[in-house]
Design an enzyme around this catalytic site. Structure first.
Site, mmCIF file in Angstrom:
data_model
loop_
_atom_site.group_PDB
_atom_site.id
_atom_site.type_symbol
_atom_site.label_atom_id
_atom_site.label_comp_id
_atom_site.label_asym_id
_atom_site.label_seq_id
_atom_site.Cartn_x
_atom_site.Cartn_y
_atom_site.Cartn_z
ATOM 1 N N TYR A 53 0.853 -1.189 0.000
ATOM 2 C CA TYR A 53 0.000 0.000 0.000
ATOM 3 C C TYR A 53 0.889 1.238 0.000
ATOM 4 C CZ TYR A 53 1.138 0.285 4.999
ATOM 5 O OH TYR A 53 1.810 0.371 6.187
ATOM 6 N N ARG A 128 10.801 -6.620 13.651
ATOM 7 C CA ARG A 128 9.420 -7.043 13.458
ATOM 8 C C ARG A 128 9.293 -7.954 12.240
ATOM 9 N NH1 ARG A 128 4.186 -3.347 11.688
ATOM 10 N NH2 ARG A 128 2.666 -4.274 13.101
ATOM 11 N N ASP A 252 -0.995 3.030 17.414
ATOM 12 C CA ASP A 252 -0.982 2.593 16.010
ATOM 13 C C ASP A 252 -1.168 3.760 15.039
ATOM 14 O OD1 ASP A 252 -0.567 0.657 14.064
ATOM 15 O OD2 ASP A 252 -2.694 0.250 13.821
#
Length: 297
Positions: A53, A128, A252
């Site tokens: 994205y 991550r 977030d």
């Protein structure tokens, strides 16, 4: 009144709310947001060519303005998948306020010890890996656990972003990790399925390993209701109550890939339900992040 977010381009529209409400809940001194991203600015920090994205710019100046507005003093920037393995934008944010901000990098398991040492000097404290359908699949979990041996000497951790249905599958490997493991966004469980669903029970079982932590972030992602996402809050509250020394919270921000743009002030006010007592909020927002990420008083 909108707070001032420096550096925002007119188009495309940012994914975050430019007019977040002022929280009614006052956060404790040293409160930490352990999960947010920084995007661009793309002219300075280009996005990865194979990204799933393309986000709007959400630069560090906007994040700092938001944290001041919310009463947050510390933070952990999590490298965005949109920037792939180029951790420059996150490193730039950390460099601006190195006493109060650290980061979690994205890196291949083939990264060298020299490169890891460089990231460590820049303020990164973990790596991550994604196991989500909408993002590029992380390395096989056994390779990740083997790779984690490189992180032990640095005092780093693994951060795992996974579909809730995969918790049971990945749990045996995660239980073997030589470094702490942090599970993102309450393992992306579906709040509408209830606490007795196998996915949440698998997360609950995994957290019996004190080497595993969970971020009680992402209420807006696991909820099947509009803001303020009330169906998600009991899950976060249960995790904080049952695993008080293994939970941290994150906003977030800037909330990519959501249909509804969250109000960050509402997210902060939800902490009154997630961690109902002042003592719980002190542990969740200050003590645990300080201990885990190495923030100094």
């Amino acid at each position: 009144m909108a707070i001032q977010f420096p550096g925002i381009m007119a188009e495309p529209k940012p994914s975050f709310n430019p007019r977040p409400s002022k929280p009614r809940l006052a956060l404790p001194r040293g409160a930490c947001d352990t999960h947010f991203h920084v995007f661009g600015p793309a002219k300075k920090f280009p996005f990865g060519p194979k990204r799933a994205y393309t986000p709007a710019d959400a630069p560090k100046e906007a994040l700092f303005a938001l944290h001041k507005h919310l009463g947050i003093e510390r933070g952990v920037v999590v490298q965005s998948a949109a920037h792939a393995f180029d951790n420059s934008a996150s490193a730039d944010l950390i460099a601006a306020r190195p006493k109060n901000y650290v980061g979690v990098a994205l890196a291949p398991v083939s990264i060298s010890s020299t490169e890891l040492q460089s990231l460590n000097r820049q303020g990164f404290r973990g790596v991550r890996f994604h196991y989500m359908q909408h993002l590029a699949e992380g390395a096989p979990i056994d390779e990740v656990i083997s790779f984690a041996g490189k992180l032990a000497d640095l005092g780093w951790h693994l951060q795992i972003h996974l579909e809730s249905a995969r918790v049971a599958e990945l749990a045996p490997a995660l239980n073997r990790s030589p470094v702490p493991v942090v599970i993102d966004h309450m393992a992306r469980i579906d709040a509408s399925k209830g606490m007795n669903h196998a996915d949440f029970q698998s997360l609950f079982s995994l957290l019996k390993n004190r080497n595993v932590w969970v971020k009680v972030s992402g209420s807006e992602r696991i909820s099947r209701q509009p803001s303020p996402w009330k169906d998600a809050l009991p899950f976060a509250r249960k995790l904080v109550a049952e695993f008080p020394e293994q939970t941290v919270w994150g906003s977030d921000w800037p909330h990519p890939n959501l249909k509804e743009i969250p109000d960050d002030g509402v997210m902060v006010d939800n902490l009154a339900e997630i961690a109902p007592s002042e003592k719980q909020r002190q542990v969740l927002l200050v003590d645990n992040p300080a201990r885990f990420y190495g923030f100094k008083a």
